[in-house]
Motif scaffolding. Structure first.
Motif, PDB file in Angstrom:
ATOM      1  N   ILE A 161     -21.164 -13.767  54.955  1.00 20.13           N
ATOM      2  CA  ILE A 161     -21.509 -13.828  56.366  1.00 20.13           C
ATOM      3  C   ILE A 161     -22.117 -15.196  56.671  1.00 20.13           C
ATOM      4  O   ILE A 161     -22.841 -15.763  55.841  1.00 20.13           O
ATOM      5  N   CYS A 162     -21.780 -15.748  57.836  1.00 22.42           N
ATOM      6  CA  CYS A 162     -22.319 -17.058  58.201  1.00 22.42           C
ATOM      7  C   CYS A 162     -23.782 -16.907  58.638  1.00 22.42           C
ATOM      8  O   CYS A 162     -24.244 -15.795  58.926  1.00 22.42           O
ATOM      9  N   ASP A 163     -24.490 -18.016  58.670  1.00 18.45           N
ATOM     10  CA  ASP A 163     -25.925 -17.949  58.976  1.00 18.45           C
ATOM     11  C   ASP A 163     -26.186 -17.360  60.362  1.00 18.45           C
ATOM     12  O   ASP A 163     -27.115 -16.574  60.548  1.00 18.45           O
TER      13      ASP A 163
ATOM     14  N   CYS B  29     -13.661 -15.504  54.941  1.00 16.69           N
ATOM     15  CA  CYS B  29     -14.276 -15.997  56.172  1.00 16.69           C
ATOM     16  C   CYS B  29     -15.506 -15.141  56.439  1.00 16.69           C
ATOM     17  O   CYS B  29     -15.760 -14.186  55.725  1.00 16.69           O
ATOM     18  N   CYS B  30     -16.251 -15.502  57.474  1.00 12.52           N
ATOM     19  CA  CYS B  30     -17.412 -14.681  57.823  1.00 12.52           C
ATOM     20  C   CYS B  30     -16.921 -13.283  58.184  1.00 12.52           C
ATOM     21  O   CYS B  30     -16.031 -13.125  59.029  1.00 12.52           O
ATOM     22  N   VAL B  31     -17.502 -12.274  57.558  1.00 12.86           N
ATOM     23  CA  VAL B  31     -17.051 -10.899  57.752  1.00 12.86           C
ATOM     24  C   VAL B  31     -17.298 -10.427  59.184  1.00 12.86           C
ATOM     25  O   VAL B  31     -16.635  -9.528  59.684  1.00 12.86           O
ATOM     26  N   SER B  32     -18.216 -11.110  59.859  1.00 12.93           N
ATOM     27  CA  SER B  32     -18.607 -10.638  61.177  1.00 12.93           C
ATOM     28  C   SER B  32     -17.858 -11.357  62.307  1.00 12.93           C
ATOM     29  O   SER B  32     -17.339 -10.724  63.219  1.00 12.93           O
ATOM     30  N   CYS B  33     -17.771 -12.693  62.244  1.00 11.20           N
ATOM     31  CA  CYS B  33     -17.130 -13.424  63.342  1.00 11.20           C
ATOM     32  C   CYS B  33     -15.803 -14.058  62.949  1.00 11.20           C
ATOM     33  O   CYS B  33     -15.081 -14.578  63.801  1.00 11.20           O
ATOM     34  N   GLY B  34     -15.469 -14.041  61.663  1.00 11.07           N
ATOM     35  CA  GLY B  34     -14.176 -14.570  61.251  1.00 11.07           C
ATOM     36  C   GLY B  34     -14.127 -16.073  61.066  1.00 11.07           C
ATOM     37  O   GLY B  34     -13.077 -16.639  60.758  1.00 11.07           O
TER      38      GLY B  34
HETATM   39 ZN    ZN Z   1     -20.198 -15.305  61.526  1.00 10.81          ZN
END
Ligand code: ZN
Length: 164
Positions: free
Chosen positions: A88-90, A64-69
């Motif tokens: 990481i997502c955009d 998943c995105c490492v920052s927001c999950g």
């Molecule tokens: Zn994210």
């Protein structure tokens, strides 16, 4: 070249007297494969390092995105943040990029697939695998930055310089 980078890496990530059975087994697997490898043994080293990251407790986040999950959509997120430690997502990448220490790569290929491929296959799979040079260059850079940041060891930037 690849063998000496491997030895330097192993030396730096292991502590004297501390058993590391998983890493030991993986290293034996690597040494058995490198004997049979074609000229592009560097792919084997990439796979070895990616596999070792999990054993060393510093595996990058790929699910998943490492920052927001946020779970990644079909096709996956295209960006990899060394500074955050995974894909990481955009949205998060754009936020993180405002930090000048952020280290984010956006490869032209699906980096997540490459990492998963390295993680899921036995090392011998890569004995005869030659990556396209732009793919190898990007993976080398990402892994060099990643291992330097999380393990304080960088054996890959030197292999790249010598090949260039
Ligand atoms: Zn994210």
């Amino acid at each position: 070249m690849v063998a000496s980078a491997f030895i330097e890496y192993l030396d730096k990530v292991t502590a004297d007297g501390e058993p590391a059975p998983g890493l030991y087994d993986l290293s034996i697997e690597f040494l058995e494969s490198i004997e049979k490898a074609s000229s592009s043994a560097e792919t084997l080293l990439f796979a070895y390092i990616v596999r070792s990251l999990r054993l060393l407790g510093v595996s990058p986040e790929l699910d998943c995105c490492v920052s927001c999950g946020k779970p990644h959509p079909e096709g996956g997120f295209r960006q990899f943040s060394v500074s955050a430690g995974g894909i990481i997502c955009d949205d998060c990448a754009n936020k993180e990029k405002t930090d000048r220490n952020a280290l984010i790569y956006k490869p032209s290929f699906a980096i997540i697939d490459v990492f998963r491929y390295f993680q899921s296959k036995p090392l011998k799979t890569f004995e005869k695998v030659t990556l396209k040079s732009d793919v190898a260059d990007m993976i080398r850079r990402i892994l060099a930055e990643y291992t330097e940041r999380y393990l304080d060891v960088d054996v890959l930037s030197s292999t790249g310089e010598l090949e260039a």
